[in-house]
Design a protein around this motif. Sequence first.
Motif, PDB file in Angstrom:
ATOM      1  N   ARG A 172     -27.035   0.685  19.800  1.00  0.00           N
ATOM      2  CA  ARG A 172     -27.457   1.318  21.108  1.00  0.00           C
ATOM      3  C   ARG A 172     -26.136   1.756  21.674  1.00  0.00           C
ATOM      4  N   ALA A 173     -25.058   0.574  21.831  1.00  0.00           N
ATOM      5  CA  ALA A 173     -23.998   0.813  22.683  1.00  0.00           C
ATOM      6  C   ALA A 173     -22.925   1.726  21.806  1.00  0.00           C
ATOM      7  N   GLY A 174     -23.283   1.921  20.641  1.00  0.00           N
ATOM      8  CA  GLY A 174     -22.239   2.957  19.713  1.00  0.00           C
ATOM      9  C   GLY A 174     -21.102   1.928  19.334  1.00  0.00           C
ATOM     10  N   THR A 175     -21.333   0.442  19.536  1.00  0.00           N
ATOM     11  CA  THR A 175     -19.974  -0.335  19.042  1.00  0.00           C
ATOM     12  C   THR A 175     -20.295  -1.155  17.747  1.00  0.00           C
ATOM     13  N   PRO A 176     -20.472  -0.530  16.823  1.00  0.00           N
ATOM     14  CA  PRO A 176     -20.722  -1.509  15.532  1.00  0.00           C
ATOM     15  C   PRO A 176     -19.540  -2.290  15.099  1.00  0.00           C
ATOM     16  N   GLU A 177     -18.423  -1.967  15.636  1.00  0.00           N
ATOM     17  CA  GLU A 177     -17.430  -2.842  15.283  1.00  0.00           C
ATOM     18  C   GLU A 177     -17.340  -3.980  16.150  1.00  0.00           C
ATOM     19  N   ALA A 178     -17.966  -4.090  17.164  1.00  0.00           N
ATOM     20  CA  ALA A 178     -18.043  -5.287  17.948  1.00  0.00           C
ATOM     21  C   ALA A 178     -18.982  -6.525  17.385  1.00  0.00           C
ATOM     22  N   LEU A 179     -19.584  -6.185  16.190  1.00  0.00           N
ATOM     23  CA  LEU A 179     -20.268  -7.290  15.619  1.00  0.00           C
ATOM     24  C   LEU A 179     -19.631  -8.472  15.300  1.00  0.00           C
ATOM     25  N   PRO A 180     -20.027  -9.741  15.401  1.00  0.00           N
ATOM     26  CA  PRO A 180     -19.230 -10.857  15.117  1.00  0.00           C
ATOM     27  C   PRO A 180     -18.762 -10.844  13.593  1.00  0.00           C
ATOM     28  N   ALA A 181     -17.834 -11.206  13.317  1.00  0.00           N
ATOM     29  CA  ALA A 181     -17.248 -11.165  11.882  1.00  0.00           C
ATOM     30  C   ALA A 181     -18.010 -11.949  10.871  1.00  0.00           C
TER      31      ALA A 181
END
Length: 650
Positions: free
Chosen positions: A529-538
């Motif tokens: 929803r935020a458009g930031t899939p790269e922010a998911l935990p590693a």
Amino acid sequence: MTAELVRGQNHPLSQVRLTIRVSAGVPVLVGATLGDENGTVHGSPWVAHPGAPAPPGVEVSRQAVAEHRLAVDLDALPEAVHRVGVFLALPTGSAGPPRFGAVAAPHTTVESHDGTELACYTLTGLDTETAVIALELYRRQGAWKVRAMGQGYATGLPALLADQGLQDAGELAAAIQHTTAHTSAPFSLQAVHDAPAPQDSSAHGAPGPTGPYAPDRREHPEPAPSCEAQNPYDPQAPGAAPRATGAPVDYTHPRRPHSAPQPPPPASAAAGDRPAPPVAGDAVGWSVEERLYNQVWGMFEDLARSAAAYRSAVEFADSRLEKELDQVLADPRGRLGTEGDAAREAAHSRRAQLVDQARAAFDRDLAQLTAESDVVEPALSPAYARWDNPVWHGYRVPTEPPMALRLGDLHLPESVPLRIPMLVRLPLEQGLWFDSGPEASADGFPDPAELRHLAMEAAVALAARLLAVHPPGDFALHVIDPAGDGAAALGTLTRSGALAAPSATGAAGVAEVLERLTRRVDLVQMALRAGTPEALPADLDTARQLLIINDFPHGFDERAVTRLRYLADEGPGVGVHLLLVADRGDAAAYGPLLDPLWRSLLRLTPVCDDHLADPWVGHAWTYEPSLVPPGSQIVQHVLTEVARARTKRK
């Protein structure tokens, strides 16, 4: 001999140049919709109607009259066209009848170009309808058939066109009605042998499949053709010759360079007796996989409609017999004696003749579909194939996921030898539920414990298939088995290493797995929803997840049930899928709380059960799970390859 069709029945066409006669008794307007392999009409140029340039191969009447003649050349239709629907509609704004039920039943006849009658159909049973699809000409396996439709619409032509997929159905229907009301020129079917040939063109693009059961367009090396830029029915499209209103039908195929239409090949005259040999993948699609998927769905639809026609014919024969017997009993002179016996015997004989004719037509269709199945089954990929298919012995770990998955087989009582693969699109849009309760077996399975074991085996076989058809690391598996009752069935997954973590047991194990998957759903939803899939935990596993729950709801408290319902609703959208093995009766203590959960799941059974319906006719189809043959080690072999590929990837 003319084939007298009943609603839903089909008949092969031995000719490609046809005349369709319509007799309605009152003035009606007649047109034709041209659809792709799914029946979708891609815009107003795909509709042959008064006042519009006729598409190649179709000529319709220019006014509302009681008698119509339509000319159709199936060879002249663009390659994108797989279905031609002939429709009737009552004119609006006139003093005519308000509905088809107020007039005599319209009659349609399909003739060859030399006047030989091939099939006829009377549209009985109409009531409030003001528009109706009378006939459908459709292409299967390179051969054409005609199907009696009789599908009516009480709200008229706008609803009929909208049901064909037209976005501007209301505007087009109004234009058709307006043009018909202001057209007075008589219609004449002109000779077609002198029709000028348009310039050759090879730029016509076939629209991709659409609709609720059609596959999405996938990424492929070739670019998707543009229907808007290369519409085969647009008079201004490349290669389309301009055509004046009222001109004769152009029976020349736009791809043919010759200046006159060629006669049909000699074999076409006998097409009704000797259908073309079936070919695997003989359907429209962007890849072999998609063509096979569409072909299987075409077989499914054909069998559903053929069975409907047969059942309808038997019901008609029974009702006719009952009426004739009532007439015999109503006459006191015919109740006794030889005259009454002869009348009853004649009535039964007529009933048997009608049923035999219907059965012969159904057996013909069944034989064709069986022959098609015999060539399609060996050509299926692992995602579509049964476990006894040799394709599994040459299994290789795939590099991309499939577009669909086989959940089992479907058949009808009239077609027991023929099984149609039950294919569902991937990713799964809803969870799955193997019913281990006594109602899962129509014959009342004698041993409830054995039934639960079979349900778990069916779930494991399905999970193994999902793991096998996805690239390594793209699909992860979790198991909740509170009491450990599924350990035997899960042995195949644990021994091969496909199940990375042990099954969760006890209330604590249930809570831990559900909490972990719920957290994953929440995090992925927020990131998307935020458009930031790269922010998911590693440490978050972004692979698709399948959660198998055995013996639900044992080990579940109210909090766990709430989380499970959340996963069922929100999980599929972010790659978390459920596979329950449960007896609904065991969850009766929860009352209506779990009703939304059961409704959200696709119910399957570990034994044959007739609980599934098709989307066309609504038959009760018998479902048969896709189980591993007894004693086979193929699943162990396949899962070992999956585990080895996953290890190499790490």
